[in-house]
Structures are given as C-alpha cells and as structure tokens.
Design a protein around this motif. Structure first.
Motif, PDB file in Angstrom:
ATOM      1  N   ALA A   1      24.444  98.421 -68.091  1.00 50.13           N
ATOM      2  CA  ALA A   1      25.004  98.560 -66.739  1.00 50.13           C
ATOM      3  C   ALA A   1      24.146  97.793 -65.737  1.00 50.13           C
ATOM      4  CB  ALA A   1      25.089 100.038 -66.360  1.00 50.13           C
TER       5      ALA A   1
ATOM      6  N   ASP B   1      23.603  93.339 -62.549  1.00 51.73           N
ATOM      7  CA  ASP B   1      24.511  94.452 -62.301  1.00 51.73           C
ATOM      8  C   ASP B   1      25.816  94.179 -63.033  1.00 51.73           C
ATOM      9  OD1 ASP B   1      25.494  96.807 -61.322  1.00 51.73           O
ATOM     10  OD2 ASP B   1      26.076  95.975 -59.377  1.00 51.73           O
ATOM     11  N   HIS B   2      26.092  94.981 -64.072  1.00 52.70           N
ATOM     12  CA  HIS B   2      27.311  94.819 -64.877  1.00 52.70           C
ATOM     13  C   HIS B   2      27.565  93.355 -65.228  1.00 52.70           C
ATOM     14  CE1 HIS B   2      27.875  98.874 -63.203  1.00 52.70           C
ATOM     15  NE2 HIS B   2      28.356  99.097 -64.418  1.00 52.70           N
TER      16      HIS B   2
END
Ligand code: DUC
Ligand code: ZN
Length: 456
Positions: free
Chosen positions: A426, A437-438
């Motif tokens: 994640a 981030d992702h």
C-alpha cells in the motif's frame, strides 16, 4: 515532519506485535500501543502489516554484460525497487581488469549519485589481485564498502584460485566479507563447446551446460579454501540441493557460511528453457540457471530452517530486444533476470500466505539478516526507535496481478507475468517520508549508506 502509523501489525525477525509507529524527521521515534498523535499526521494501518524496508543485497544496475548494458540503470532500477518495498539496494561496483578499486568505485558513484530513488551501497568486485589492490581494501572499508565479490566463472571477471586465496586472507585481516559466484568454469566451457559442436544452440542447452553438480563443486571448492584461510564467506545466488549439502558439510566442520538465494530459484523450474518459442525461453537465461522442482522444495525447506540467510534478486535486466542478440546461439544471450520490483510480494504470496514461512521469517531474510550482514544494522532492517523510518505497509487483503504492463522495471517482460499476489504494497516510507503510495512513486532521494562490518 511527523507521521503516526496507527494500529498495524509490526513485524520483526522474531515475531509480530500490534503497535503504533511514530515517524519523526528521518527516523522511527517510537513504537508502542496507543501512542499520542500530538501534531503528527495519523495514517490508519488497521489490518495492514508493517515490515521494515526491504534490503536487496544483490542488484546489477547500469552494468555492461556481453557488449550490452542492463536495461535498468540506477534511476529506473531503484524506482522499481522502491515501488516493491525495497528501500535499500547493495549493487556491485565492477572495476575492469587493470583498473584500481578506486577507479571502479568512482565510475559507480557517477552512475548512481543524484539518480537513485532508494538508499544504496556498493559491494566491490575483486577481479584482479596485486599489491595495490591489496592495499586498497582498507580504503574501501573506510569509505563504507565492507563487502566484496569474486567470481569463479566469467573470463572477464574471474580471478585465479591462488589470488582468490590471498584475497580471502587479506579480507580476513581487514574485516571485510566476500560473496562468491560459484560455478566450475572449466567444465562449463567444455560442455558449452560440446553443445555447440553438436549443433545444440537453443536455450535448452543453457541449464545442461551449467548443471547443478558444477555449482556444488565450486561451492565445495570455495568452502575448502575458506576453511584453510579460516574466514567466513557468502555463497551468492545458491540454487540447488547439492550446493546446500556442501554448505551443511562446511557448517558441520565449524565454518561460518552465509547463504543467499533468489526468488527465481524458489519459484521457477527448468521447464522454462524447453519452451519451443526460442525467445520465450531466452528470457530466462541467467547464471546459475533455473533448476528442478526438487531444488525449489529444498530451498524453501532451507529457508524455513534458517539455513538460508538472505533472499536477494540478482536483478540484471535485459529487454527482449537485447536478449535477441542470442537468437541463434544461447551463449550470446545476455544473462540475467528482472526482479527487484516483485521480491516482497512474491515472498509474501508464495512464502507467508502459502504457509511455507512466517512473516517473521520473511523479515529475517529480506530485512534483518541483510542489514546485519551488510553492516547497516540497526539503522536498517528493523522497526525500532532510532532506526531509519523505512517502512513497508503491506495490505494482505488487496491482492494484485504481476504484469509487465504495470511495472516500473525498464523491461518489456517479467518472469512472473500473470501471477496473482496475495496482498500488495500500500505504502512505502523512506527515511520518514511517504515515498510510494499504491504504486505511485513520490520520492526519489536515495542516499549512499556508509556501511560498517558484518554483524551477522
Ligand atoms: N548472473 C546473471 O545471470 N547475470 C548477472 C550476473 C550473474 O551472476
Ligand atoms: Zn549477480
């Protein structure tokens, strides 16, 4: 800048605990239950697993191999690493024969400085031996390069056994550690010329000309030299049961031997070379080659039993077009596989989620052991007050699929195409700041890490 990672499961090499993690500036400031948020930004990590940033102790970025240069340089390779949760790589500086170690190091500094997204260090390749190089060993340690590499194969890089023995003695004196590529070069060369003479030129000949007994023979050979020199050594990219037996024999004699393997040896088998599509098979050419299914089981068993210390990638990527140089002759296919981006999710999926190893085992081989072996513990490899704020937030419930279309590695294929993963990464924090981030890479500010001596 403060971030509070709230309520995740924090993994160490010794177990797991539900805790909050406070990141402040570049470091972990606190780990504990119900930490006060104060002015920190709070990130809900309920249901997530927090690993220390992964360390990949074996990458080849911007390396010339057989007249071509790896598809990934320090910029692209380290971005891919970071995306896969690897917050530090240790790459191999490789002086040309005749160069000093300092000259080789300078070239690797130029390739990497200001371009590397994750933190990084270098092992120094020793492919020559003379008084000058012997003297330079101390300079390398002073500059934070405490691990070295020697090859028992590849004419451009291998050094004579007597020199290897002298280098082992010198490293013992200086306190350096060496990783060795073990394959019996002489017999391999004979098998290759036999295959060529018989017109067997396809990638199917690759594993047959570099068979497991020739790796194990070289492992045994090295370990007897190390016994005589009374010095610990690392066997890099160990692939097979026979080599494990050599390691066990040396350990029974009381020798200190460290073992590294790679995801491709744990997850792939040599049927990849029998693909009737020549170029499909060529994608898997690497040395040592991919082995049999029985070897995979032996490696998983050894991983579980702590007989294997680290899992690194040996990331050495070439595009299909680059591999095509060897389309009529398997010996001309540049050797190496991409993998730096997928090691964490693969090990979680096929190791932890499959019940072969625990999350703590995964942390041991991806974080704690490489940090100790390569002299950056406890700054790296653990989530504890004072350590760097390198954190992988793993979401075990958000599965994904590995594809070349969705990778940052600068290649048009992945050996793991189409594999479903249990969970995905994640977020990644690098020294306290959100870096991924992702799948979106936000930060690219890797630092050279001055490493100390082996502590494993
Ligand atoms: N093996 C490879 O396949 N490529 C790079 C170096 C190595 O040892
Ligand atoms: Zn390598």
């Amino acid at each position: 800048m403060k971030t509070l990672l709230r309520g995740g499961i924090v993994i160490s090499a010794h177990g797991e605990t539900k805790a909050d993690v406070l990141l402040e500036n570049e470091r972990v400031a606190a780990v504990g239950e119900d930490l006060p948020a104060g002015d920190a930004q709070v990130v809900d990590c309920a249901g997530k697993i927090l690993f220390p940033g992964f360390i990949d102790g074996h990458t080849h970025f911007d390396l010339e191999v057989g007249g071509t240069i790896t598809a990934d340089d320090f910029a692209t390779g380290s971005r891919a690493a970071l995306r896969g949760g690897t917050t530090m790589v240790v790459d191999f500086a490789a002086p040309d024969k005749g160069e000093t170690l300092a000259e080789g190091l300078e070239r690797w500094r130029k390739k990497s400085e200001g371009r590397t997204a994750c933190d990084y260090g270098f092992h120094m390749t020793i492919d020559d031996w003379n008084e000058g190089i012997s003297r330079e060993i101390d300079d390398m340690l002073d500059q934070g390069i405490t691990s070295f590499k020697m090859y028992m194969t590849y004419p451009a890089m291998m050094i004579p056994e007597g020199d290897m023995y002298h280098a082992l003695l010198r490293l013992k004196e200086a306190g350096g550690i060496v990783g060795v590529h073990c394959e019996n070069d002489g017999v391999i060369r004979t098998l290759v010329s036999d295959a060529k003479a018989a017109g067997r030129l396809s990638p199917a000949s690759h594993p047959r000309t570099r068979p497991a007994p020739l790796e194990a023979e070289a492992v045994g050979h090295l370990l007897r030299m190390a016994q005589l020199a009374d010095v610990p050594v690392i066997i890099v990219h160990l692939t097979c049961r026979e080599s494990l037996e050599e390691v066990r024999a040396a350990r029974r004699r009381g020798q200190r031997v460290y073992v590294e393997t790679c995801p491709h040896y744990l997850l792939l088998d040599d049927s990849v070379y029998d693909n009737p599509d020549y170029m499909e098979a060529a994608k898997f050419v690497c040395a040592p080659p991919i082995r049999k299914r029985a070897d995979q089981s032996a490696l998983w068993e050894a991983l579980k039993n702590s007989e294997i210390d680290t899992v690194a990638t040996d990331h050495c990527s070439f595009t299909t077009a680059q591999k095509r140089v060897g389309q009529y002759d398997f010996t001309k296919i540049p050797g190496g596989l991409p993998g730096v981006e997928h090691r964490g999710t693969l090990l979680y999926t096929y190791g932890v989620a499959a019940g072969r190893i625990t999350a703590a085992d995964m942390c041991r081989v991806l974080c704690e052991n490489p940090a100790k072996l390569y002299g950056c513990w406890p700054r790296k490899g653990v989530i504890a007050p004072g350590s760097d704020g390198d954190i992988v937030v793993y979401d075990p419930s958000a599965g994904g699929v590995i594809t070349a279309a969705d990778q940052a590695q600068n290649v048009d294929y992945t050996p793991y195409e189409g594999r479903k993963t249990v969970g995905s990464i994640a977020q990644v924090y690098l020294r306290g700041r959100l870096a991924v981030d992702h799948g979106r890479v936000l930060e690219t500010r890797g630092q050279f890490i001055h490493r100390e001596k082996n502590q494993l």
